[in-house]
Design a protein around this motif. Structure first.
Motif, short mmCIF file in Angstrom:
data_model
loop_
_atom_site.label_atom_id
_atom_site.label_comp_id
_atom_site.label_asym_id
_atom_site.label_seq_id
_atom_site.Cartn_x
_atom_site.Cartn_y
_atom_site.Cartn_z
N ILE A 33 27.46 -26.95 38.70
CA ILE A 33 26.20 -27.62 38.37
C ILE A 33 25.04 -26.84 38.99
N GLY A 34 23.84 -27.13 38.51
CA GLY A 34 22.68 -26.46 39.06
C GLY A 34 21.47 -26.66 38.17
N ALA A 35 20.33 -26.20 38.65
CA ALA A 35 19.10 -26.26 37.87
C ALA A 35 19.21 -25.28 36.70
N PRO A 36 18.41 -25.47 35.65
CA PRO A 36 18.41 -24.51 34.54
C PRO A 36 18.16 -23.09 35.03
N ASN A 37 18.88 -22.15 34.47
CA ASN A 37 18.69 -20.73 34.76
C ASN A 37 19.15 -20.31 36.15
N ALA A 38 20.01 -21.11 36.79
CA ALA A 38 20.52 -20.72 38.10
C ALA A 38 21.60 -19.66 38.00
N GLY A 39 22.18 -19.52 36.80
CA GLY A 39 23.24 -18.52 36.62
C GLY A 39 24.61 -19.12 36.43
N LYS A 40 24.67 -20.39 36.01
CA LYS A 40 25.97 -21.08 35.90
C LYS A 40 26.90 -20.43 34.87
N SER A 41 26.37 -20.08 33.72
CA SER A 41 27.20 -19.47 32.69
C SER A 41 27.70 -18.09 33.13
N THR A 42 26.84 -17.34 33.79
CA THR A 42 27.25 -16.02 34.29
C THR A 42 28.36 -16.17 35.31
N LEU A 43 28.24 -17.16 36.20
CA LEU A 43 29.28 -17.39 37.20
C LEU A 43 30.59 -17.82 36.55
N THR A 44 30.51 -18.71 35.57
CA THR A 44 31.72 -19.16 34.88
C THR A 44 32.42 -17.98 34.23
N ASN A 45 31.67 -17.15 33.53
CA ASN A 45 32.27 -15.97 32.90
C ASN A 45 32.89 -15.03 33.93
N ARG A 46 32.24 -14.87 35.07
CA ARG A 46 32.74 -13.99 36.13
C ARG A 46 34.04 -14.53 36.72
N LEU A 47 34.10 -15.82 36.97
CA LEU A 47 35.30 -16.43 37.53
C LEU A 47 36.48 -16.33 36.56
N VAL A 48 36.19 -16.51 35.28
CA VAL A 48 37.25 -16.48 34.27
C VAL A 48 37.68 -15.04 33.98
N GLY A 49 36.70 -14.12 34.03
CA GLY A 49 36.99 -12.74 33.68
C GLY A 49 36.89 -12.49 32.20
N ALA A 50 36.25 -13.42 31.48
CA ALA A 50 36.06 -13.28 30.03
C ALA A 50 34.84 -14.09 29.63
N LYS A 51 34.34 -13.82 28.42
CA LYS A 51 33.15 -14.50 27.96
C LYS A 51 33.51 -15.86 27.37
N VAL A 52 33.20 -16.93 28.10
CA VAL A 52 33.48 -18.27 27.58
C VAL A 52 32.21 -19.10 27.46
N SER A 53 31.12 -18.62 28.04
CA SER A 53 29.87 -19.37 27.94
C SER A 53 28.74 -18.39 27.67
N ILE A 54 27.82 -18.75 26.80
CA ILE A 54 26.78 -17.82 26.41
C ILE A 54 25.81 -17.59 27.56
N VAL A 55 25.25 -16.40 27.60
CA VAL A 55 24.32 -16.03 28.66
C VAL A 55 23.07 -15.45 28.02
N THR A 56 21.91 -16.07 28.28
CA THR A 56 20.64 -15.54 27.79
C THR A 56 19.60 -15.72 28.89
N GLN A 57 18.42 -15.12 28.67
CA GLN A 57 17.34 -15.32 29.63
C GLN A 57 16.56 -16.60 29.31
N LYS A 58 17.00 -17.35 28.31
CA LYS A 58 16.34 -18.59 27.93
C LYS A 58 16.83 -19.71 28.84
N VAL A 59 15.91 -20.40 29.48
CA VAL A 59 16.30 -21.51 30.36
C VAL A 59 16.98 -22.61 29.55
N GLN A 60 17.93 -23.27 30.16
CA GLN A 60 18.62 -24.42 29.56
C GLN A 60 19.34 -24.03 28.26
#
Length: 306
Positions: free
Chosen positions: A11-38
């Motif tokens: 969990i976290g505020a918008p644009n904290a990097g949650k999707s990037t962290l999820t992808n890093r932990l998994v080692g694959a792309k499972v959540s989209i990552v953009t510079q768009k908040v929320q």
């Protein structure tokens, strides 16, 4: 060794990097990552492995002050993911905690809201300070101490989700917190997301990557057809919804070049993820009330009446 399996909510505020962290932990792309908040609108389950532990990661929408129906549904979804999890990671954008811009102040207020929510729930979270490579050590330690003293956390980690620094230590701690039990997913599965939804998310990512400055937070992508072909490929038809007629030419671009780019990049990603040829057809439709349609919320697993 005894197998473990459980759920960890990020969990976290918008644009904290949650999707990037999820992808890093998994080692694959499972959540989209953009510079768009929320960007994340519903919990995406990624599956990470750490020795004998299977960690089902719930990448939740950002928690912020909701203003409209979709906002309320996303915030409720995020807290629901945290309440049901065996472990909760609160990801905090470290540079934003030290900044003084309007965006930084909003992020700081969102962090305070989340801390209050965690304390009210009685569930201690793991604090993960993100983007630490952009902050001097002395300032970082001050931020960490101030947040930890709120009493909302029982562990703290300094990480960079984008580079991977510190993420393995966080992953090991999450593995420790998973309850004993058999794995929920096969060893080679990295995500729990229907192909139709995943396809829509990938296209929405490309949409925001290309037009994030021109297009406000007012677009959605729906997969309207997903058909297996006899040659082993798949035909996917999608509709991109915008709220105003003036937004259509932004997505189309001159001579249709922007839409062509979005389709090409989405098709490239989907061909890799689905491991088969993808034939993708995109349409742009104006519907000023797409965000108020009950069916849209049901498809995403969100509560329309939140």
């Amino acid at each position: 060794m005894t197998r473990r399996c459980g759920f960890a909510a990020v969990i976290g505020a918008p644009n904290a990097g949650k999707s990037t962290l999820t992808n890093r932990l998994v080692g694959a792309k499972v959540s989209i990552v953009t510079q768009k908040v929320q960007t994340t609108r519903f919990p995406v389950r990624g599956v990470a492995l750490a020795d004998e532990a299977q960690i089902v990661l719930v990448d939740t929408p950002g928690i912020f002050q909701p203003r409209r129906r979709l906002d309320r549904a996303m915030v409720r979804s995020a807290w629901g993911g945290a309440e049901d999890a065996d472990a909760v990671v609160h990801l905090v954008d470290a540079p934003a905690q030290l900044g003084d811009s309007p965006a930084d102040r909003r992020a700081q207020a969102d962090v305070e809201t989340i801390i209050a929510g965690l304390k009210a729930s009685g569930k201690a979270a793991i604090l993960a300070l993100n983007k630490v490579d952009a902050v001097k050590r002395e300032a970082l330690l001050g931020v960490s101490a101030a947040l930890y003293e709120t009493g909302a956390y029982d562990e703290a980690f300094m990480i960079s989700a984008s580079t991977g620094s510190g993420v393995d230590d966080l992953k090991a701690k999450l593995a420790e917190r998973m309850p004993e039990g058999e794995w929920l997913y096969p060893e080679d599965q990295t995500a729990d997301l229907p192909a139709r939804l995943l396809a829509a998310e990938i296209t929405r990512e490309k949409l925001y990557l290309r037009v994030h400055e021109e297009l406000p937070y007012s677009a959605a992508v729906e997969t309207t057809a997903f058909q297996e072909r006899k040659d082993g490929g798949v035909r996917i038809e999608q509709t991109i919804y915008v709220e105003r007629e003036s937004q259509r030419p932004i997505i189309l671009g001159k001579g249709g070049q922007t839409l062509k780019w979005i389709g090409q990049k989405s098709r490239e990603d989907l061909s890799v993820i689905l491991d088969r040829p993808v034939h993708l057809f995109l349409h742009v439709t104006v519907d000023e009330r797409w965000a108020d349609k009950r069916a849209f919320y049901g498809d995403l697993g969100l509560d329309y009446d939140a």
